[in-house]
Design a protein around this motif. Sequence first.
Motif, mmCIF file in Angstrom:
data_model
loop_
_atom_site.group_PDB
_atom_site.id
_atom_site.type_symbol
_atom_site.label_atom_id
_atom_site.label_comp_id
_atom_site.label_asym_id
_atom_site.label_seq_id
_atom_site.Cartn_x
_atom_site.Cartn_y
_atom_site.Cartn_z
ATOM 1 N N HIS A 1 -6.541 -4.199 -4.880
ATOM 2 C CA HIS A 1 -6.675 -3.544 -3.577
ATOM 3 C C HIS A 1 -7.317 -4.520 -2.610
ATOM 4 C CE1 HIS A 1 -7.363 -0.024 -0.903
ATOM 5 N NE2 HIS A 1 -8.391 -0.748 -0.508
ATOM 6 N N ALA A 2 -6.861 -4.496 -1.387
ATOM 7 C CA ALA A 2 -7.499 -5.284 -0.343
ATOM 8 C C ALA A 2 -7.354 -4.528 0.957
ATOM 9 C CB ALA A 2 -6.864 -6.662 -0.235
ATOM 10 N N GLY A 3 -8.432 -4.460 1.686
ATOM 11 C CA GLY A 3 -8.361 -3.824 2.987
ATOM 12 C C GLY A 3 -9.194 -2.568 3.047
ATOM 13 N N PRO A 4 -9.170 -1.953 4.232
ATOM 14 C CA PRO A 4 -9.955 -0.746 4.414
ATOM 15 C C PRO A 4 -9.271 0.408 3.702
ATOM 16 C CG PRO A 4 -8.624 -1.172 6.345
ATOM 17 C CD PRO A 4 -8.379 -2.302 5.395
ATOM 18 N N ALA B 1 -5.646 -14.288 4.970
ATOM 19 C CA ALA B 1 -6.298 -13.055 4.542
ATOM 20 C C ALA B 1 -5.446 -11.857 4.951
ATOM 21 C CB ALA B 1 -7.690 -12.957 5.154
ATOM 22 N N ALA C 1 -2.705 5.424 -7.752
ATOM 23 C CA ALA C 1 -1.799 4.516 -8.457
ATOM 24 C C ALA C 1 -2.506 3.208 -8.787
ATOM 25 C CB ALA C 1 -0.567 4.245 -7.594
ATOM 26 N N THR C 2 -3.431 2.820 -7.934
ATOM 27 C CA THR C 2 -4.174 1.589 -8.170
ATOM 28 C C THR C 2 -5.085 1.730 -9.379
ATOM 29 O OG1 THR C 2 -4.148 1.136 -5.800
ATOM 30 C CG2 THR C 2 -5.775 -0.039 -7.135
ATOM 31 N N VAL D 1 -10.653 -7.148 4.567
ATOM 32 C CA VAL D 1 -10.636 -8.604 4.671
ATOM 33 C C VAL D 1 -10.628 -9.088 6.116
ATOM 34 C CG1 VAL D 1 -9.677 -9.091 2.430
ATOM 35 C CG2 VAL D 1 -8.155 -8.575 4.322
ATOM 36 N N ARG E 1 2.322 -5.621 -9.285
ATOM 37 C CA ARG E 1 0.923 -5.982 -9.075
ATOM 38 C C ARG E 1 0.834 -7.482 -8.916
ATOM 39 N NH1 ARG E 1 -1.682 -1.492 -7.494
ATOM 40 N NH2 ARG E 1 -0.281 0.117 -8.245
ATOM 41 N N LEU E 2 -0.203 -7.907 -8.216
ATOM 42 C CA LEU E 2 -0.341 -9.326 -7.920
ATOM 43 C C LEU E 2 -1.357 -9.981 -8.841
ATOM 44 C CD1 LEU E 2 -0.356 -9.244 -4.018
ATOM 45 C CD2 LEU E 2 1.528 -9.803 -5.543
ATOM 46 N N LEU E 3 -0.942 -11.084 -9.409
ATOM 47 C CA LEU E 3 -1.853 -11.902 -10.190
ATOM 48 C C LEU E 3 -2.314 -13.022 -9.264
ATOM 49 C CD1 LEU E 3 -3.004 -12.219 -13.065
ATOM 50 C CD2 LEU E 3 -1.174 -13.838 -13.502
ATOM 51 N N LEU E 4 -3.584 -12.995 -8.914
ATOM 52 C CA LEU E 4 -4.108 -13.951 -7.942
ATOM 53 C C LEU E 4 -4.358 -15.281 -8.647
ATOM 54 C CD1 LEU E 4 -4.954 -14.341 -5.106
ATOM 55 C CD2 LEU E 4 -7.112 -13.225 -5.593
ATOM 56 N N VAL F 1 -0.593 -7.213 -0.992
ATOM 57 C CA VAL F 1 -1.068 -6.233 -1.964
ATOM 58 C C VAL F 1 -0.407 -4.887 -1.718
ATOM 59 C CG1 VAL F 1 -3.066 -5.002 -2.846
ATOM 60 C CG2 VAL F 1 -3.289 -7.369 -2.167
ATOM 61 N N LEU G 1 -9.613 -6.953 -9.370
ATOM 62 C CA LEU G 1 -10.373 -7.302 -8.172
ATOM 63 C C LEU G 1 -10.062 -6.289 -7.082
ATOM 64 C CD1 LEU G 1 -12.250 -9.296 -6.723
ATOM 65 C CD2 LEU G 1 -10.229 -10.564 -6.029
ATOM 66 N N LEU H 1 -6.486 -9.769 -11.338
ATOM 67 C CA LEU H 1 -5.414 -8.867 -10.941
ATOM 68 C C LEU H 1 -5.852 -8.237 -9.624
ATOM 69 C CD1 LEU H 1 -2.721 -7.706 -11.973
ATOM 70 C CD2 LEU H 1 -4.011 -5.780 -12.861
ATOM 71 N N LEU H 2 -5.135 -8.572 -8.576
ATOM 72 C CA LEU H 2 -5.528 -8.118 -7.242
ATOM 73 C C LEU H 2 -5.079 -6.684 -7.052
ATOM 74 C CD1 LEU H 2 -6.831 -8.907 -4.673
ATOM 75 C CD2 LEU H 2 -4.751 -10.064 -3.970
ATOM 76 N N GLN I 1 -3.499 -9.131 2.463
ATOM 77 C CA GLN I 1 -3.630 -7.684 2.551
ATOM 78 C C GLN I 1 -2.257 -7.007 2.572
ATOM 79 O OE1 GLN I 1 -6.558 -6.608 5.407
ATOM 80 N NE2 GLN I 1 -5.935 -4.464 5.498
ATOM 81 N N LEU J 1 -10.991 -5.575 -3.274
ATOM 82 C CA LEU J 1 -11.612 -6.198 -2.103
ATOM 83 C C LEU J 1 -11.753 -5.223 -0.961
ATOM 84 C CD1 LEU J 1 -9.809 -9.654 -1.917
ATOM 85 C CD2 LEU J 1 -12.226 -9.250 -2.391
ATOM 86 N N ALA K 1 -3.059 1.520 -12.423
ATOM 87 C CA ALA K 1 -2.641 0.159 -12.762
ATOM 88 C C ALA K 1 -3.750 -0.580 -13.497
ATOM 89 C CB ALA K 1 -2.254 -0.597 -11.489
#
Lengths: 372, 372
Positions: free
Chosen positions: B118-121, A97, B127-128, B91, A113-116, A104, B86, B115-116, A101, B88, B131
């Motif tokens: 964002h993740a995290g606080p 996890a 820009a996100t 995490v 960008r990430l394709l999960l 990303v 997505l 398509l990931l 983070q 998030l 995208a």
Amino acid sequence: MDQAAAPPRRPARSAAARPGSGRATIASLAQRAGVAASTVSRALRDDARISPEVRARITALAQEAGYTPNILARSMVLGRSGLIGLVLGPVENPFYAELMQQAVRLAAARGCRLLLLHAGPGPIEDATTEALLQYRVDGCLVTSAELSSKAAAICAANSVPLVMINRVAREHGSAVSCDNRAGAEVLAELLLQAGHRRLAVVTGNAATSTGRERTEGFCQSVAAAGGEAPALFTGGASHAAGFAAGQRIAALPAAERPDAVFAVADILAMGVIDALREAGLKVPGDVSVVGMDGISLAQRPPYRLTTLVQPLEAMVARGLDLLLTGIEHGAGAAPQERVLLRGTLRLGASCRLPGSPLPPSGIPDAALPAAE
Amino acid sequence: MDQAAAPPRRPARSAAARPGSGRATIASLAQRAGVAASTVSRALRDDARISPEVRARITALAQEAGYTPNILARSMVLGRSGLIGLVLGPVENPFYAELMQQAVRLAAARGCRLLLLHAGPGPIEDATTEALLQYRVDGCLVTSAELSSKAAAICAANSVPLVMINRVAREHGSAVSCDNRAGAEVLAELLLQAGHRRLAVVTGNAATSTGRERTEGFCQSVAAAGGEAPALFTGGASHAAGFAAGQRIAALPAAERPDAVFAVADILAMGVIDALREAGLKVPGDVSVVGMDGISLAQRPPYRLTTLVQPLEAMVARGLDLLLTGIEHGAGAAPQERVLLRGTLRLGASCRLPGSPLPPSGIPDAALPAAE
DNA sequence: GTGCGTTGTGCAATCGTTAGCATGGATTCT
DNA sequence: AGAATCCATGCTAACGATTGCACAACGCAC
């Protein structure tokens, strides 16, 4: 058969039913600005040949219309999608996890960008591998998940650069990992210097190179120091596996019981500690426990785990850069590297320390210097 | 200016430099099969009008050439990318990692990829959001992350369906969540029936609806039962925040100290328990602690947390389905719903139980029935 | 005043796929 | 037997963006 000359141009689809309706396109901007589409494209991409006033007019118009370029269309021309596939291992281990983070964040910083594609235990499905190709992913980042050799072969055949993180390289693809052997040696020396002689290792999943390297590095280091060969306890990749191993250790008669345990992952070490304590043993009073990874949860009470911290951010950054240069250099041209990064020792309060017979239990984590 | 009639057709780009070189396309297959591109497309998509022998020949050829359709190109025509954004939350809370794992699996089952973004606080960067539009995402799944109202407005303006999971609905978008109020009431009743009278709540991030609803539901339920208003302790969304709150609770004189604590998230509850135990208090002997979420780590020793388990899989599945019907029905046409799903009580060993003065500590989790 | 370089725009082809319509041959109906 | 139908396939125009080249218009030097 071949109807001569220009057929009348009529729209193949009614304008109302057109999908993605309403969004501004380069063509719609061009029409409104009274210029050609190519001019709009160049103006928005800061082409030096466009006159300042035209550019100003077009950018204003684009702003007003809320124009967003369609990357899918751009990708077709450029041959690069800007997508990077991400294949994650079992996320029940917080390490992944945390890795995600970072991935990303760092990918975004590089304009990707990430394709999960996959997350969790179990092998990668064929449909997943197919998706990787269908979306014309520029490259793929793989963590400890089980990337089948079939999937790897498919990537190789389609010249999709592959970078493994925290996992040994396959025939195809580069790899970035922590120097697991060296790290395990640091921990072995720490335990030996603290006076421990009866050592044990709680191993990981036998299939992962990371687990094997850590186990081997630890055992070799002990052997080199003339110590007795550590007892091995089969672990896994979860708290539950560590807990089970800890229970087995606790059940041994005191004379045979190891006085120091190296769990090859922090999440395992947490399980070991919990089992030992539940059995009434004191950690580190009766048994020292050390781990490896550096997940944040293990750093906290009640564990305060001594561990070897993987340089997570650097690993991910290095992995992405390898991927991007691989993409840059054109498909398979990039040399396949194996990068090893050194981890740093974090002294917690889960093991006896060399100097003192027992570590002070109240050390604030931040006050502890991380050894080289 | 306008050169008359057919200009000579020459490739604008040399074939060697063509990106994505080597991969088979519909055109290359058509050439090799001696048929038109449209025939290949139809044959591969199982169009009924193609004769069996031609289809067989083409599928064999496609297989041999390792053909994979370019979804990016298809998306342009169809107006749907098959991508779901997505977003998030933090995490560091394992709940989101578990949610992500479900999301990947269930999206794949529905023919979508994630398509990931964002993740995290922290808030979502501009820009996100960009995208999200650039990749022509069909819809977006948002967890407790801070989706700015600006970002939501942009999605609305571009008719990108939005579904929040574990978070209250905004003006734009649907939402799926656990019935937090009802869940908190169940926990309040449990504690009251076990004889607890001095209650406390460790709150979450004040900005999240989920935390507020849980706190309010708990307090209202206590008030309705004629109980004394619970003391509130500011928490957060991490083990550290729970630990800090636990320390404050433990520091109170015994006469004022609550004898039961509801932490609005399991990860918080774990921190509370650790702090209480480190201060020498027994859980559940001196203080009962219950949580909410149902993360797997909290289920394990040494916590064995009594908690209200969110129906994670159902929540994600429902969210995806809402998104897909929203996409189906065309942009903004889909009604915006708020779906509440009931959680289930999981009895652990972290709180006193109604019947017995003290719960047997050795109950295997599996043997405990989950209440309605 | 012709020639030449510069500069800013437009035209058209292209990426890979899908779909509407046209077409040509085979089949069937009257 | 001629006409209507049907089936399988081909042609072509999109989708939205980029880019090589063509080409006007302009300034400048000779």
